[in-house]
Design an enzyme around this catalytic site. Structure first.
Site, PDB file in Angstrom:
ATOM      1  CD  GLN A 179     -13.290 -33.730 -47.944  1.00 54.45           C
ATOM      2  OE1 GLN A 179     -13.162 -34.129 -46.797  1.00 54.45           O
ATOM      3  NE2 GLN A 179     -13.215 -34.542 -48.972  1.00 54.45           N
ATOM      4  N   GLY A 237     -10.354 -35.773 -53.962  1.00 58.45           N
ATOM      5  CA  GLY A 237      -9.674 -36.155 -55.204  1.00 58.45           C
ATOM      6  C   GLY A 237      -8.275 -35.580 -55.150  1.00 58.45           C
ATOM      7  CG  HIS A 238      -6.054 -35.826 -52.025  1.00 56.50           C
ATOM      8  ND1 HIS A 238      -5.737 -36.145 -50.735  1.00 56.50           N
ATOM      9  CD2 HIS A 238      -7.074 -34.932 -51.935  1.00 56.50           C
ATOM     10  CE1 HIS A 238      -6.533 -35.470 -49.906  1.00 56.50           C
ATOM     11  NE2 HIS A 238      -7.358 -34.749 -50.614  1.00 56.50           N
ATOM     12  CE  LYS A 284      -6.863 -31.556 -49.101  1.00 58.92           C
ATOM     13  NZ  LYS A 284      -7.498 -30.379 -49.698  1.00 58.92           N
ATOM     14  CG  ASP A 339     -10.813 -28.879 -54.887  1.00 53.11           C
ATOM     15  OD1 ASP A 339     -10.690 -30.107 -54.820  1.00 53.11           O
ATOM     16  OD2 ASP A 339     -11.910 -28.296 -54.966  1.00 53.11           O
TER      17      ASP A 339
HETATM   18  P1  IMP Z   1     -19.830 -33.702 -49.577  1.00 50.74           P
HETATM   19  O1  IMP Z   1     -18.517 -33.764 -48.871  1.00 50.74           O
HETATM   20  O2  IMP Z   1     -19.889 -34.578 -50.808  1.00 50.74           O
HETATM   21  O3  IMP Z   1     -20.990 -33.916 -48.650  1.00 50.74           O
HETATM   22  O4  IMP Z   1     -20.001 -32.192 -50.137  1.00 50.74           O
HETATM   23  C1  IMP Z   1     -20.166 -31.085 -49.260  1.00 50.74           C
HETATM   24  C2  IMP Z   1     -19.424 -29.863 -49.787  1.00 50.74           C
HETATM   25  O5  IMP Z   1     -18.024 -30.100 -49.725  1.00 50.74           O
HETATM   26  C3  IMP Z   1     -19.715 -29.523 -51.253  1.00 50.74           C
HETATM   27  O6  IMP Z   1     -19.642 -28.121 -51.401  1.00 50.74           O
HETATM   28  C4  IMP Z   1     -18.571 -30.174 -51.996  1.00 50.74           C
HETATM   29  O7  IMP Z   1     -18.324 -29.547 -53.243  1.00 50.74           O
HETATM   30  C5  IMP Z   1     -17.438 -29.940 -51.009  1.00 50.74           C
HETATM   31  N1  IMP Z   1     -16.376 -30.933 -51.128  1.00 50.74           N
HETATM   32  C6  IMP Z   1     -16.383 -32.206 -50.705  1.00 50.74           C
HETATM   33  N2  IMP Z   1     -15.216 -32.799 -50.960  1.00 50.74           N
HETATM   34  C7  IMP Z   1     -14.441 -31.886 -51.543  1.00 50.74           C
HETATM   35  C8  IMP Z   1     -13.093 -31.897 -52.001  1.00 50.74           C
HETATM   36  O8  IMP Z   1     -12.373 -32.886 -51.891  1.00 50.74           O
HETATM   37  N3  IMP Z   1     -12.662 -30.739 -52.552  1.00 50.74           N
HETATM   38  C9  IMP Z   1     -13.419 -29.630 -52.630  1.00 50.74           C
HETATM   39  N4  IMP Z   1     -14.671 -29.566 -52.199  1.00 50.74           N
HETATM   40  C10 IMP Z   1     -15.176 -30.684 -51.655  1.00 50.74           C
END
Ligand code: IMP
Length: 421
Positions: free
Chosen positions: A220, A39-40, A15, A12
Protein backbone atom coordinates in the site's frame (compact mmCIF):
# COMPACT_ATOMS: atom_id res chain seq x y z
CA UNK A 1 22.23 -2.94 6.48
CA UNK A 2 18.49 -2.53 6.01
CA UNK A 3 16.83 -0.56 3.22
CA UNK A 4 13.11 0.18 3.13
CA UNK A 5 10.92 0.65 0.08
CA UNK A 6 7.97 2.84 0.98
CA UNK A 7 5.06 3.86 -1.26
CA UNK A 8 4.60 7.60 -0.69
CA UNK A 9 1.11 7.96 -2.16
CA UNK A 10 -2.15 5.96 -1.93
CA UNK A 11 -0.55 2.70 -3.06
CA UNK A 12 0.11 1.28 -6.52
CA UNK A 13 3.32 3.29 -6.92
CA UNK A 14 5.03 0.38 -8.66
CA UNK A 15 6.67 -1.30 -5.68
CA UNK A 16 6.74 -4.69 -7.43
CA UNK A 17 8.96 -3.43 -10.22
CA UNK A 18 11.13 -1.42 -7.82
CA UNK A 19 11.76 -4.36 -5.48
CA UNK A 20 12.47 -6.68 -8.40
CA UNK A 21 14.87 -4.06 -9.82
CA UNK A 22 16.76 -3.60 -6.55
CA UNK A 23 16.56 -7.13 -5.13
CA UNK A 24 19.80 -8.40 -6.66
CA UNK A 25 21.70 -5.99 -4.35
CA UNK A 26 20.17 -7.62 -1.29
CA UNK A 27 20.32 -11.04 0.28
CA UNK A 28 16.79 -10.93 1.68
CA UNK A 29 13.46 -9.27 0.92
CA UNK A 30 10.86 -8.94 3.69
CA UNK A 31 7.13 -8.14 3.28
CA UNK A 32 6.33 -6.45 6.56
CA UNK A 33 2.64 -5.42 6.61
CA UNK A 34 -0.70 -5.60 4.81
CA UNK A 35 -2.01 -8.77 3.29
CA UNK A 36 -3.30 -9.95 -0.07
CA UNK A 37 -4.93 -6.56 -0.57
CA UNK A 38 -1.57 -5.69 -2.16
CA UNK A 39 -0.86 -6.46 -5.80
CA UNK A 40 2.79 -6.08 -6.70
CA UNK A 41 3.38 -6.55 -10.41
CA UNK A 42 6.65 -7.97 -11.70
CA UNK A 43 7.47 -8.73 -15.34
CA UNK A 44 9.77 -11.74 -15.62
CA UNK A 45 10.92 -13.07 -19.00
CA UNK A 46 8.15 -11.03 -20.61
CA UNK A 47 5.49 -12.67 -18.42
CA UNK A 48 3.40 -10.68 -15.96
CA UNK A 49 3.20 -11.86 -12.32
CA UNK A 50 1.15 -10.22 -9.61
CA UNK A 51 2.26 -10.96 -6.07
CA UNK A 52 -0.26 -10.33 -3.33
CA UNK A 53 1.68 -11.84 -0.45
CA UNK A 54 5.05 -13.13 -1.56
CA UNK A 55 7.86 -10.58 -1.51
CA UNK A 56 8.57 -9.27 -5.02
CA UNK A 57 12.17 -10.49 -4.72
CA UNK A 58 11.26 -14.08 -5.58
CA UNK A 59 12.82 -13.83 -9.04
CA UNK A 60 16.23 -13.07 -7.57
CA UNK A 61 17.62 -16.51 -6.93
CA UNK A 62 20.00 -15.54 -4.18
CA UNK A 63 17.39 -13.68 -2.11
CA UNK A 64 15.84 -15.08 1.02
CA UNK A 65 12.13 -14.16 1.01
CA UNK A 66 10.37 -13.51 4.28
CA UNK A 67 6.78 -12.75 5.27
CA UNK A 68 6.98 -11.12 8.68
CA UNK A 69 4.54 -11.28 11.57
CA UNK A 70 3.10 -7.89 10.61
CA UNK A 71 1.41 -9.37 7.56
CA UNK A 72 -2.12 -10.80 7.84
CA UNK A 73 -2.08 -14.06 5.92
CA UNK A 74 -4.74 -16.05 4.12
CA UNK A 75 -2.84 -19.34 3.81
CA UNK A 76 -4.95 -20.50 0.85
CA UNK A 77 -3.94 -17.41 -1.14
CA UNK A 78 -0.31 -17.84 -0.19
CA UNK A 79 -0.35 -21.44 -1.42
CA UNK A 80 -1.90 -20.29 -4.70
CA UNK A 81 1.04 -17.95 -5.21
CA UNK A 82 3.59 -20.62 -4.42
CA UNK A 83 1.83 -22.94 -6.85
CA UNK A 84 1.88 -20.24 -9.53
CA UNK A 85 5.67 -20.23 -9.19
CA UNK A 86 5.91 -24.03 -9.08
CA UNK A 87 4.07 -24.05 -12.43
CA UNK A 88 7.06 -22.27 -13.97
CA UNK A 89 9.46 -24.58 -12.08
CA UNK A 90 10.49 -21.90 -9.65
CA UNK A 91 10.77 -23.13 -6.09
CA UNK A 92 11.92 -20.44 -3.73
CA UNK A 93 14.77 -22.04 -1.83
CA UNK A 94 14.81 -19.74 1.14
CA UNK A 95 11.31 -18.74 2.05
CA UNK A 96 10.18 -18.08 5.62
CA UNK A 97 6.68 -17.41 6.85
CA UNK A 98 6.36 -15.89 10.32
CA UNK A 99 4.65 -18.08 12.86
CA UNK A 100 3.33 -14.84 14.36
CA UNK A 101 1.42 -13.70 11.30
CA UNK A 102 -2.30 -13.34 12.12
CA UNK A 103 -4.59 -15.45 9.96
CA UNK A 104 -7.27 -14.11 7.67
CA UNK A 105 -10.20 -16.50 7.99
CA UNK A 106 -13.31 -16.60 5.79
CA UNK A 107 -15.43 -14.78 8.36
CA UNK A 108 -13.03 -11.82 8.19
CA UNK A 109 -13.74 -11.52 4.52
CA UNK A 110 -17.48 -11.85 5.02
CA UNK A 111 -17.40 -9.12 7.68
CA UNK A 112 -15.37 -6.85 5.40
CA UNK A 113 -18.08 -7.22 2.75
CA UNK A 114 -20.94 -6.83 5.25
CA UNK A 115 -19.42 -3.57 6.56
CA UNK A 116 -18.80 -2.24 3.07
CA UNK A 117 -22.43 -2.83 2.21
CA UNK A 118 -23.80 -1.46 5.48
CA UNK A 119 -24.47 2.15 6.29
CA UNK A 120 -21.66 2.16 8.85
CA UNK A 121 -18.69 2.29 6.60
CA UNK A 122 -17.95 2.60 2.92
CA UNK A 123 -14.21 2.71 2.55
CA UNK A 124 -13.97 0.98 -0.80
CA UNK A 125 -11.81 -1.78 0.69
CA UNK A 126 -10.41 -4.64 -1.36
CA UNK A 127 -12.92 -6.91 0.46
CA UNK A 128 -10.18 -9.36 1.37
CA UNK A 129 -10.82 -9.32 5.13
CA UNK A 130 -7.76 -7.23 5.93
CA UNK A 131 -9.41 -4.76 8.35
CA UNK A 132 -11.30 -7.41 10.38
CA UNK A 133 -8.14 -9.56 10.69
CA UNK A 134 -6.19 -6.62 12.12
CA UNK A 135 -9.16 -5.80 14.36
CA UNK A 136 -8.85 -9.28 15.86
CA UNK A 137 -5.16 -8.71 16.46
CA UNK A 138 -5.80 -5.49 18.37
CA UNK A 139 -8.87 -7.02 20.02
CA UNK A 140 -6.53 -9.74 21.34
CA UNK A 141 -8.46 -12.63 19.86
CA UNK A 142 -6.42 -13.27 16.68
CA UNK A 143 -5.48 -16.74 15.52
CA UNK A 144 -1.97 -17.08 14.14
CA UNK A 145 -0.06 -19.12 11.58
CA UNK A 146 1.57 -21.02 14.48
CA UNK A 147 -1.90 -22.21 15.60
CA UNK A 148 -2.20 -24.25 12.40
CA UNK A 149 0.39 -26.64 13.79
CA UNK A 150 -1.94 -28.09 16.43
CA UNK A 151 -5.11 -29.35 14.77
CA UNK A 152 -7.17 -29.80 17.92
CA UNK A 153 -6.31 -26.43 19.34
CA UNK A 154 -6.79 -24.74 15.98
CA UNK A 155 -10.30 -26.18 15.60
CA UNK A 156 -11.27 -25.09 19.07
CA UNK A 157 -9.89 -21.54 18.69
CA UNK A 158 -11.60 -21.08 15.33
CA UNK A 159 -14.88 -22.45 16.67
CA UNK A 160 -14.93 -19.90 19.49
CA UNK A 161 -14.05 -17.03 17.16
CA UNK A 162 -16.63 -18.15 14.62
CA UNK A 163 -19.28 -18.02 17.38
CA UNK A 164 -18.34 -14.39 17.98
CA UNK A 165 -18.58 -13.56 14.27
CA UNK A 166 -21.88 -15.37 13.82
CA UNK A 167 -23.33 -13.14 16.56
CA UNK A 168 -22.27 -10.10 14.54
CA UNK A 169 -23.59 -11.60 11.31
CA UNK A 170 -26.92 -12.20 13.02
CA UNK A 171 -27.28 -8.53 13.84
CA UNK A 172 -26.55 -7.64 10.21
CA UNK A 173 -28.92 -10.37 8.94
CA UNK A 174 -25.91 -11.83 7.15
CA UNK A 175 -25.26 -15.49 6.41
CA UNK A 176 -24.25 -17.72 9.35
CA UNK A 177 -20.98 -19.52 8.66
CA UNK A 178 -20.06 -23.08 9.56
CA UNK A 179 -16.70 -24.45 10.63
CA UNK A 180 -16.91 -27.35 8.16
CA UNK A 181 -17.03 -24.91 5.24
CA UNK A 182 -13.35 -24.10 5.53
CA UNK A 183 -11.55 -25.79 8.43
CA UNK A 184 -10.10 -28.72 6.45
CA UNK A 185 -8.80 -26.44 3.72
CA UNK A 186 -7.00 -24.33 6.31
CA UNK A 187 -5.48 -27.35 8.06
CA UNK A 188 -4.35 -28.80 4.78
CA UNK A 189 -2.82 -25.44 3.76
CA UNK A 190 -1.13 -25.33 7.18
CA UNK A 191 0.55 -28.68 6.66
CA UNK A 192 1.71 -27.70 3.15
CA UNK A 193 3.17 -24.45 4.48
CA UNK A 194 4.71 -26.11 7.53
CA UNK A 195 8.21 -26.34 6.03
CA UNK A 196 8.32 -22.54 5.71
CA UNK A 197 6.95 -21.54 9.12
CA UNK A 198 9.63 -19.97 11.32
CA UNK A 199 10.43 -17.37 13.94
CA UNK A 200 11.27 -14.73 11.34
CA UNK A 201 12.62 -12.30 13.95
CA UNK A 202 15.42 -14.80 14.53
CA UNK A 203 15.92 -15.38 10.80
CA UNK A 204 16.23 -11.61 10.24
CA UNK A 205 18.50 -11.09 13.27
CA UNK A 206 20.71 -13.92 12.07
CA UNK A 207 20.98 -12.44 8.57
CA UNK A 208 22.00 -9.09 10.06
CA UNK A 209 24.56 -10.70 12.34
CA UNK A 210 26.12 -12.25 9.26
CA UNK A 211 26.31 -8.82 7.59
CA UNK A 212 23.61 -9.53 5.00
CA UNK A 213 21.68 -6.72 3.31
CA UNK A 214 17.92 -6.74 3.75
CA UNK A 215 15.22 -4.97 1.74
CA UNK A 216 11.96 -4.20 3.51
CA UNK A 217 9.08 -4.16 1.04
CA UNK A 218 6.16 -2.00 2.11
CA UNK A 219 2.69 -2.63 0.73
CA UNK A 220 0.00 0.00 0.00
CA UNK A 221 1.16 3.60 0.47
CA UNK A 222 1.87 5.99 3.31
CA UNK A 223 -1.28 8.07 2.72
CA UNK A 224 -3.25 4.88 3.53
CA UNK A 225 -1.48 4.51 6.91
CA UNK A 226 -3.95 3.93 9.75
CA UNK A 227 -2.37 6.75 11.80
CA UNK A 228 -0.95 9.18 9.25
CA UNK A 229 -3.30 8.59 6.32
CA UNK A 230 -6.64 10.03 5.30
CA UNK A 231 -8.59 8.26 8.06
CA UNK A 232 -11.08 6.56 7.82
CA UNK A 233 -10.21 6.03 4.15
CA UNK A 234 -7.09 4.07 4.97
CA UNK A 235 -5.94 0.51 5.30
CA UNK A 236 -5.57 -1.10 8.73
CA UNK A 237 -1.78 -1.26 8.96
CA UNK A 238 1.32 0.95 8.83
CA UNK A 239 2.75 1.05 5.30
CA UNK A 240 5.40 3.58 6.39
CA UNK A 241 8.67 2.92 8.18
CA UNK A 242 6.89 2.58 11.54
CA UNK A 243 5.36 -0.68 10.29
CA UNK A 244 8.83 -2.18 9.94
CA UNK A 245 9.59 -1.78 13.63
CA UNK A 246 6.28 -3.18 14.82
CA UNK A 247 6.70 -6.27 12.67
CA UNK A 248 10.21 -7.44 11.97
CA UNK A 249 12.24 -7.11 15.16
CA UNK A 250 14.92 -4.86 13.66
CA UNK A 251 15.78 -1.74 15.62
CA UNK A 252 15.78 1.82 14.31
CA UNK A 253 19.58 1.96 14.04
CA UNK A 254 19.57 -0.94 11.64
CA UNK A 255 17.39 0.88 9.11
CA UNK A 256 20.00 2.82 7.19
CA UNK A 257 18.30 3.82 3.95
CA UNK A 258 14.74 4.67 2.97
CA UNK A 259 13.72 4.76 -0.67
CA UNK A 260 10.38 6.46 -1.25
CA UNK A 261 8.42 5.59 -4.37
CA UNK A 262 6.12 7.94 -6.18
CA UNK A 263 4.48 7.80 -9.55
CA UNK A 264 5.07 10.80 -11.79
CA UNK A 265 1.37 11.54 -11.17
CA UNK A 266 -1.09 10.27 -8.54
CA UNK A 267 -3.67 7.49 -8.31
CA UNK A 268 -6.05 6.25 -5.67
CA UNK A 269 -8.44 3.27 -5.45
CA UNK A 270 -11.48 3.30 -3.22
CA UNK A 271 -13.11 6.22 -1.42
CA UNK A 272 -11.46 9.22 0.20
CA UNK A 273 -10.22 12.72 -0.58
CA UNK A 274 -7.90 13.34 -3.53
CA UNK A 275 -7.27 17.08 -4.11
CA UNK A 276 -5.53 16.76 -7.50
CA UNK A 277 -8.01 14.24 -8.95
CA UNK A 278 -8.95 14.63 -12.62
CA UNK A 279 -12.60 13.57 -12.82
CA UNK A 280 -13.02 14.57 -16.46
CA UNK A 281 -12.23 12.98 -19.83
CA UNK A 282 -8.62 13.98 -19.45
CA UNK A 283 -8.49 11.84 -16.29
CA UNK A 284 -9.85 8.91 -18.30
CA UNK A 285 -7.14 9.46 -20.90
CA UNK A 286 -4.43 9.46 -18.24
CA UNK A 287 -5.94 6.31 -16.69
CA UNK A 288 -5.72 4.53 -20.02
CA UNK A 289 -2.22 5.80 -20.75
CA UNK A 290 -1.06 4.44 -17.39
CA UNK A 291 -3.24 1.28 -17.53
CA UNK A 292 -4.55 2.32 -14.13
CA UNK A 293 -6.74 -0.60 -13.15
CA UNK A 294 -6.31 -2.29 -9.75
CA UNK A 295 -4.01 -5.32 -9.88
CA UNK A 296 -5.91 -6.96 -7.01
CA UNK A 297 -9.52 -5.97 -7.72
CA UNK A 298 -9.44 -4.76 -11.35
CA UNK A 299 -11.19 -1.55 -10.26
CA UNK A 300 -10.46 1.56 -12.35
CA UNK A 301 -8.10 3.75 -10.35
CA UNK A 302 -8.84 7.42 -9.81
CA UNK A 303 -6.07 9.52 -11.36
CA UNK A 304 -4.71 13.03 -10.93
CA UNK A 305 -1.63 15.23 -10.99
CA UNK A 306 1.33 14.78 -8.72
CA UNK A 307 0.68 16.37 -5.34
CA UNK A 308 3.96 17.67 -3.93
CA UNK A 309 2.29 18.91 -0.74
CA UNK A 310 1.18 15.38 0.14
CA UNK A 311 4.47 13.92 -1.03
CA UNK A 312 6.51 16.25 1.18
CA UNK A 313 4.52 15.07 4.20
CA UNK A 314 5.26 11.44 3.37
CA UNK A 315 8.95 12.16 2.69
CA UNK A 316 9.40 13.91 6.02
CA UNK A 317 7.66 11.43 8.29
CA UNK A 318 9.40 8.45 6.70
CA UNK A 319 12.82 10.08 6.61
CA UNK A 320 13.11 9.34 2.89
CA UNK A 321 16.72 9.43 1.64
CA UNK A 322 16.12 8.89 -2.07
CA UNK A 323 13.17 8.93 -4.40
CA UNK A 324 12.26 6.42 -7.09
CA UNK A 325 9.92 8.02 -9.64
CA UNK A 326 7.86 5.48 -11.56
CA UNK A 327 5.81 5.68 -14.77
CA UNK A 328 7.37 8.90 -16.04
CA UNK A 329 6.84 7.54 -19.57
CA UNK A 330 3.05 7.62 -19.02
CA UNK A 331 3.26 11.42 -19.35
CA UNK A 332 5.15 11.22 -22.68
CA UNK A 333 2.33 12.51 -24.89
CA UNK A 334 1.10 15.37 -22.72
CA UNK A 335 1.49 18.98 -23.79
CA UNK A 336 1.40 20.37 -20.31
CA UNK A 337 1.96 18.78 -16.89
CA UNK A 338 0.82 20.59 -13.73
CA UNK A 339 2.36 19.90 -10.32
CA UNK A 340 0.47 20.78 -7.11
CA UNK A 341 2.73 22.97 -4.95
CA UNK A 342 0.18 24.26 -2.43
CA UNK A 343 -3.50 24.25 -1.47
CA UNK A 344 -5.99 27.09 -1.44
CA UNK A 345 -8.96 27.19 0.91
CA UNK A 346 -11.14 30.28 0.57
CA UNK A 347 -8.57 33.10 0.80
CA UNK A 348 -5.96 31.13 2.66
CA UNK A 349 -2.96 29.40 1.07
CA UNK A 350 -1.50 26.24 2.64
CA UNK A 351 1.87 24.73 1.99
CA UNK A 352 1.56 21.96 4.59
CA UNK A 353 -0.39 18.75 4.23
CA UNK A 354 -2.98 17.62 6.74
CA UNK A 355 -4.59 14.20 6.33
CA UNK A 356 -7.90 15.52 7.76
CA UNK A 357 -10.61 14.49 5.33
CA UNK A 358 -12.72 17.65 5.88
CA UNK A 359 -9.71 19.81 4.97
CA UNK A 360 -8.63 17.83 1.91
CA UNK A 361 -12.16 17.68 0.55
CA UNK A 362 -12.38 21.47 0.47
CA UNK A 363 -8.96 22.60 -0.70
CA UNK A 364 -8.15 23.50 -4.29
CA UNK A 365 -4.65 22.67 -5.48
CA UNK A 366 -2.32 25.48 -6.54
CA UNK A 367 -0.50 24.31 -9.65
CA UNK A 368 2.78 25.11 -11.30
CA UNK A 369 2.62 24.10 -14.95
CA UNK A 370 5.40 22.37 -16.86
CA UNK A 371 5.78 21.94 -20.59
CA UNK A 372 5.50 18.30 -21.67
CA UNK A 373 8.39 16.63 -23.55
CA UNK A 374 6.14 14.86 -26.08
CA UNK A 375 8.72 12.20 -26.91
CA UNK A 376 8.94 8.56 -25.93
CA UNK A 377 11.18 7.94 -22.90
CA UNK A 378 10.99 4.14 -23.20
CA UNK A 379 14.53 3.72 -24.51
CA UNK A 380 16.20 6.35 -22.36
CA UNK A 381 18.71 4.81 -19.92
CA UNK A 382 20.89 7.80 -18.99
CA UNK A 383 19.77 10.93 -17.24
CA UNK A 384 21.62 13.09 -19.78
CA UNK A 385 19.51 11.58 -22.55
CA UNK A 386 16.28 12.79 -20.98
CA UNK A 387 14.57 15.66 -22.81
CA UNK A 388 15.17 19.00 -21.11
CA UNK A 389 11.45 19.34 -20.25
CA UNK A 390 11.52 16.00 -18.39
CA UNK A 391 14.65 17.09 -16.53
CA UNK A 392 12.99 20.34 -15.49
CA UNK A 393 9.99 18.41 -14.19
CA UNK A 394 12.18 16.01 -12.19
CA UNK A 395 14.51 18.72 -10.88
CA UNK A 396 11.59 20.75 -9.59
CA UNK A 397 10.21 17.72 -7.73
CA UNK A 398 13.59 16.98 -6.14
CA UNK A 399 14.11 20.61 -5.11
CA UNK A 400 10.61 20.93 -3.68
CA UNK A 401 11.03 17.74 -1.66
CA UNK A 402 14.65 18.54 -0.79
CA UNK A 403 15.39 14.94 -1.62
CA UNK A 404 17.44 13.36 -4.37
CA UNK A 405 15.70 11.48 -7.17
CA UNK A 406 17.89 8.42 -7.57
CA UNK A 407 15.89 6.28 -9.98
CA UNK A 408 13.36 6.94 -12.73
CA UNK A 409 11.30 4.18 -14.28
CA UNK A 410 10.31 4.58 -17.94
CA UNK A 411 8.66 1.21 -18.61
CA UNK A 412 7.44 -1.99 -17.02
CA UNK A 413 10.55 -4.12 -17.56
CA UNK A 414 13.38 -4.23 -15.02
CA UNK A 415 15.89 -2.65 -17.41
CA UNK A 416 13.58 0.24 -18.34
CA UNK A 417 15.03 2.25 -15.48
CA UNK A 418 17.37 5.25 -15.25
CA UNK A 419 19.81 5.35 -12.35
CA UNK A 420 21.01 8.84 -11.41
CA UNK A 421 24.39 8.84 -9.62
P1 IMP B 1 -8.27 -2.65 2.65
O1 IMP B 1 -6.79 -2.57 2.79
O2 IMP B 1 -8.73 -3.78 1.76
O3 IMP B 1 -8.97 -2.63 3.98
O4 IMP B 1 -8.76 -1.31 1.89
C1 IMP B 1 -8.66 -0.03 2.51
C2 IMP B 1 -8.27 1.03 1.48
O5 IMP B 1 -6.94 0.80 1.05
C3 IMP B 1 -9.12 1.03 0.21
O6 IMP B 1 -9.22 2.37 -0.25
C4 IMP B 1 -8.30 0.22 -0.76
O7 IMP B 1 -8.59 0.54 -2.11
C5 IMP B 1 -6.90 0.65 -0.37
N1 IMP B 1 -5.89 -0.36 -0.67
C6 IMP B 1 -5.64 -1.50 -0.01
N2 IMP B 1 -4.61 -2.15 -0.57
C7 IMP B 1 -4.19 -1.40 -1.59
C8 IMP B 1 -3.12 -1.54 -2.52
O8 IMP B 1 -2.34 -2.49 -2.49
N3 IMP B 1 -3.02 -0.54 -3.43
C9 IMP B 1 -3.83 0.53 -3.44
N4 IMP B 1 -4.83 0.71 -2.59
C10 IMP B 1 -5.00 -0.25 -1.66
Amino acid sequence: MVTAIIGLQWGDEGKGKVVDFLASNFQAVVRYQGGHNAGHTVYYNGQKFIFHLLPSGVFCNQSTCIISGGVVVNPLKLLEELEQLAAIDLKIENFYLSEDAPLILPFHQQLDIVFEESRYSKIGTTRRGIGPAYEDLYGRRAIFIRDLKDEKQFRSKVEILLGYYNQIFKSFAARQMKLEEFIDDYLSAGSKLNEYIADTRKVIANLLERGKRILMEGAQGFLLDITFGTYPFVTSSHPGVAGIFTATGINHKELTRVIGISKAYTTRVGEGPFPTELSDDFGKRLRDLGAEYGSTTGRPRRVGWLDLVALKYAVRINGVDEIFITKLDVLDQLEEIPLAIGYQLKRERFSDFSPAVEFLEQVKPVYKKFKGWQKSLKNVRKVNDLPVEALKYLNFIAEFLETKIRYVSVGTEREETIVID
